[in-house]
Write an enzyme that holds these catalytic residues in place. Structure first.
Site, PDB file in Angstrom:
ATOM      1  CE  LYS A 111      -0.560   2.355   1.089  1.00  0.00           C
ATOM      2  NZ  LYS A 111      -1.051   3.079   2.258  1.00  0.00           N
ATOM      3  CD  GLN A 125      -2.069   6.405   3.268  1.00  0.00           C
ATOM      4  OE1 GLN A 125      -2.479   5.387   2.743  1.00  0.00           O
ATOM      5  NE2 GLN A 125      -0.814   6.547   3.643  1.00  0.00           N
ATOM      6  CG  ASP A 184      -3.636  -0.523   7.346  1.00  0.00           C
ATOM      7  OD1 ASP A 184      -2.645  -0.823   6.662  1.00  0.00           O
ATOM      8  OD2 ASP A 184      -4.257   0.542   7.218  1.00  0.00           O
TER       9      ASP A 184
HETATM   10  N1  GUN Z   1       0.442   5.640   6.304  1.00  0.00           N
HETATM   11  C1  GUN Z   1       1.729   5.231   6.091  1.00  0.00           C
HETATM   12  N2  GUN Z   1       1.788   3.885   6.057  1.00  0.00           N
HETATM   13  C2  GUN Z   1       0.536   3.428   6.254  1.00  0.00           C
HETATM   14  C3  GUN Z   1      -0.028   2.121   6.299  1.00  0.00           C
HETATM   15  O1  GUN Z   1       0.630   1.090   6.185  1.00  0.00           O
HETATM   16  N3  GUN Z   1      -1.388   2.079   6.516  1.00  0.00           N
HETATM   17  C4  GUN Z   1      -2.131   3.199   6.671  1.00  0.00           C
HETATM   18  N4  GUN Z   1      -3.439   3.031   6.883  1.00  0.00           N
HETATM   19  N5  GUN Z   1      -1.633   4.416   6.624  1.00  0.00           N
HETATM   20  C5  GUN Z   1      -0.301   4.538   6.412  1.00  0.00           C
END
Ligand code: GUN
Length: 283
Positions: free
Chosen positions: A49, A93, A116
């Site tokens: 990311k 996360q 998200d």
């Molecule tokens: N962990 C794995 N994929 C994601 C995601 O898309 N968002 C978040 N917040 N955690 C994750």
């Protein structure tokens, strides 16, 4: 259209377009990511990311807290980020360490910065057609399906998932496209029979090699959301080599859903930044 759905190439195309938009319109979007603990997979995702943010021109702020951090401290950091005017978007996360209250922590994020789309207020708005903000993971899946060039209307789909946060918005998006969608938990005893009848199969159950060749319909479109560590390798939920032979289209792992989720995260960060800073999007 090729059989392998190339999520990496599609994500790159989207990111290149976004980078141009950010430069041309002099946007300054910023994303804060909060990691608690040392989960190796989470660390890898955050690095991906971060790199993608830097490539397109999104400011990336990383907050790493120790594994043993308590709930109150995490809530304090979120409150700080909610009130920081330089932050447009917040991502916590997941998964969080078990001693933390994930629901409470997600609910503490300012819904206007919830990149998200996991906040219950945002989920409800989305399910009730009261927002044009679409959560990144399901949006990425829809774009992957569209990239096959197949006519999707009136097809049948099955989602295999445990997590409501994923399957509710995804089921809605599929149904909006007139795809007849059913959701099953991996332990459902009818799962094999249901899979065999589905034109589209989306697996997010987190079990390596769960979907085997005998479970799928000929020419099925397979979207594999799984990222499972097996030894030194990352594999999906699908027994890829067997299912590949029978499928019409299939996403690889890695290189399918993962990169698209990152690309959608970047798009949604820019979207939140525009709303917060009252900048109109250009056609
Ligand atoms: N962990 C794995 N994929 C994601 C995601 O898309 N968002 C978040 N917040 N955690 C994750």
């Amino acid at each position: 259209m090729p059989k392998i759905i190339d999520g990496k190439a599609l994500a790159l195309e989207i990111q290149n377009k976004l980078a141009k938009e950010i430069t041309n319109q002099k946007l300054t979007p910023s994303l804060a990511v909060l990691l608690v603990g040392n989960d190796p997979a989470s660390k890898i995702y955050i690095e991906l990311k971060k790199t993608a943010c830097h490539q397109v021109g999104i400011e990336f702020h990383e907050y790493c807290l120790a594994e043993e951090t308590g709930n109150e401290k995490v809530l304090e950091v979120i409150s700080f980020l909610n009130n920081d005017d330089d932050i447009d978007a917040i991502l916590v996360q997941l998964p969080l360490p078990e001693h933390l209250d994930t629901n409470q922590i997600i609910q503490a994020i300012d819904p206007a910065k919830d990149v998200d789309g996991f906040h219950p207020e945002n989920i409800q708005k989305f399910l009730n057609n009261q927002t044009d903000f679409v959560p990144g993971l399901p949006l990425g899946i829809i774009k992957l399906l569209e990239s096959t060039g197949e006519k999707l209307e009136n097809l049948t789909a099955i989602i295999i998932a445990k997590n409501e946060i994923l399957y509710q918005p995804l089921a809605k998006l599929l149904q909006d496209k007139k795809i007849k969608t059913q959701v099953f938990k991996p332990e459902d005893k009818n799962i094999k029979n249901k899979c065999q009848k589905s034109d589209i199969l989306i697996s997010a159950c987190g079990q390596p090699f769960f979907i085997t060749t005998d479970m799928v319909k000929d020419k099925v479109i397979v979207i594999d959301v799984g990222t499972n560590k097996v030894g030194d390798y990352v594999v999906g939920d699908v027994d890829y080599s067997g299912v590949f032979e029978k499928a019409g289209h299939i996403t690889p792992v890695p290189g399918g859903v993962g990169p698209m989720t990152v690309a959608m995260l970047l798009c949604n960060t820019v979207k939140l930044s525009r709303v917060k800073n009252k900048i109109k999007s250009t056609p």
